[in-house]
Design an enzyme around this catalytic site. Structure first.
Site, mmCIF file in Angstrom:
data_model
loop_
_atom_site.group_PDB
_atom_site.id
_atom_site.type_symbol
_atom_site.label_atom_id
_atom_site.label_comp_id
_atom_site.label_asym_id
_atom_site.label_seq_id
_atom_site.Cartn_x
_atom_site.Cartn_y
_atom_site.Cartn_z
ATOM 1 C CG HIS A 109 7.306 7.819 5.622
ATOM 2 N ND1 HIS A 109 7.222 7.265 4.371
ATOM 3 C CD2 HIS A 109 6.083 7.643 6.192
ATOM 4 C CE1 HIS A 109 5.989 6.805 4.176
ATOM 5 N NE2 HIS A 109 5.274 7.016 5.267
ATOM 6 C CB CYS A 115 2.156 10.608 1.804
ATOM 7 S SG CYS A 115 0.516 11.337 1.636
ATOM 8 C CG HIS A 141 3.456 4.771 9.220
ATOM 9 N ND1 HIS A 141 2.904 3.725 8.518
ATOM 10 C CD2 HIS A 141 3.742 5.715 8.290
ATOM 11 C CE1 HIS A 141 2.855 4.019 7.232
ATOM 12 N NE2 HIS A 141 3.367 5.217 7.060
ATOM 13 C CG ASN A 162 6.723 3.401 5.027
ATOM 14 O OD1 ASN A 162 6.284 3.520 3.897
ATOM 15 N ND2 ASN A 162 6.026 3.731 6.093
ATOM 16 N NE ARG A 173 -1.144 2.437 2.941
ATOM 17 C CZ ARG A 173 -0.553 3.524 3.429
ATOM 18 N NH1 ARG A 173 -0.440 4.622 2.696
ATOM 19 N NH2 ARG A 173 -0.057 3.526 4.656
ATOM 20 C CG ASP A 174 3.316 4.320 2.984
ATOM 21 O OD1 ASP A 174 3.812 5.061 2.127
ATOM 22 O OD2 ASP A 174 3.126 4.694 4.160
#
Ligand code: HMG
Ligand code: MG
Length: 313
Positions: free
Chosen positions: A214, A245, A212, A254, A19-20
């Site tokens: 980055h 993002c 989370h 990430n 996803r990310d």
């Protein structure tokens, strides 16, 4: 693995590369390749994987195949699959697509990033999420709530710790099983993460706090270590350091799953994940799918080691 099992991991990893990671790629990755990626991730021992995002396909075209992907997902026993949902429409798509175990909601701690990311204010986003919380509860699906820009906002700069604490508490009160504190643009540093985790943990139990991180400034791993020392036991990671993002300029990937697994295992912190299998997955993704050099440091180092071993034969 049951409690007391000597092989039980000490930390939980929430893998977000499908996803990310893929939401930030320039090219659309085919559904088949996404499914293969997810299968490789779970085969490495990862037990929670965020596989899709039911956001607007015009906002994130890279994940526009979420409905199809979830409908044909080959589930592995013992794995919990998650997906992002921005609003009730996203939740309806998720439910129609197939079984998902974790609904990921997201809201920013800073107004401008929230506006850019979901086209409304923080208060409006919380109102949009109300039916998602209600319906998830009724359907017996866990909600994981991301709070973004916790260490800084790409538009506003500093973000008040109080804003992060209040939002985190509110999301837990609304029924989130856990909050994931997102350093969306990777500007945090260890002392800041320690302070933030301490502040949130004074109002939300520490077992429900995930990090989370980055890696824009190369501090994500140091921040994870600081979080661990502050009691956090859930870490979001992404294979080979993919991610970002699209609505947060400057955000890079990430913390790489391989880097976190390697660091923690060397520190005697069990992750339950096979590093070699992760490296195989990254090598496949780099060579056969993305066709570009992936950033993960431990991935690159292990590839180099493999190459030296091969030449020495
Ligand atoms: P909007 O344009 O304000 O939406 O977007 P709207 O409600 O006005 O609707 C406009 C159109 O979109 C309508 O279609 C809706 O039906 C449709 P039309 O009538 O014009 O044909 N629509 C949808 N279609 C499919 N799925 C949906 C959906 N909702 C509305 N769920 C919206 C608002 C929230 C939809 C949009 O802003 C959006 O999708 N944003 C997502 C942005 C995003 O995905 N960002 C990246 C993920 S967050 C992240 O990466 C951070 C994280 O990793 C943590 C961290 O790092 O901090 C989680
Ligand atoms: Mg993110």
């Amino acid at each position: 693995m049951s409690e007391g099992d000597p092989r039980a991991p000490d930390v939980g990893i929430y893998e977000v590369s499908p996803r990310d990671g893929l939401q930030n790629e320039d090219e659309f990755v085919s559904t088949e390749a996404k499914l293969e990626l997810i299968a490789l991730l779970t085969a490495s021992g990862l037990r929670r994987v965020e596989v899709a995002s039911f956001v607007s396909p015009s906002w994130i075209p890279q994940l526009a195949d979420a409905d199809e992907l979830v409908s044909v997902l080959r589930r592995s026993p013992g794995v919990r699959y998650g997906a992002l949902v921005p609003n009730e429409k996203g939740y309806e798509r998720l439910r129609a697509a197939g079984p998902i175990d974790v609904v990921g909601t997201f809201v920013s701690a800073s107004e401008t990033h929230n506006q850019k990311n979901v086209n409304c204010s923080i208060a409006e986003q919380l109102a949009r999420l109300a039916p998602v919380f209600e319906r998830s509860r009724a359907d017996g699906i866990a909600v994981r709530a991301y709070v973004s820009t916790v260490c800084g906002c790409p538009y506003e700069g500093e973000v008040a710790v109080r804003a992060v604490v209040d939002l985190s508490r509110e999301l837990i009160e609304r029924g989130a099983a856990e909050v994931s504190l997102g350093d969306t643009i990777g500007v945090g540093h260890p002392n800041q993460v320690r302070e933030l985790v301490g502040a949130v943990a004074s109002e939300v139990s520490i077992e429900r706090i995930a990090l989370h991180l980055h890696d824009t400034y190369g501090r994500a791993l140091a921040n994870a270590q600081a979080g661990f020392e502050g009691g956090v036991r859930i870490f979001d990671t992404s294979l080979a350091g993919l991610g970002g993002c699209p609505y947060a300029p400057g955000a890079s990937g990430n913390v790489a799953t391989e880097d976190l697994v390697d660091l923690f295992e060397r520190e005697g912190i069990r992750t339950g994940v096979d590093l070699d299998a992760l490296v195989d997955a990254s090598a496949w993704l780099e060579r056969d799918v993305l066709g570009r050099r992936l950033p993960g440091r431990v991935f690159r180092a292990r590839l180099g080691e493999r190459e030296r071993e091969r030449r020495a034969l």
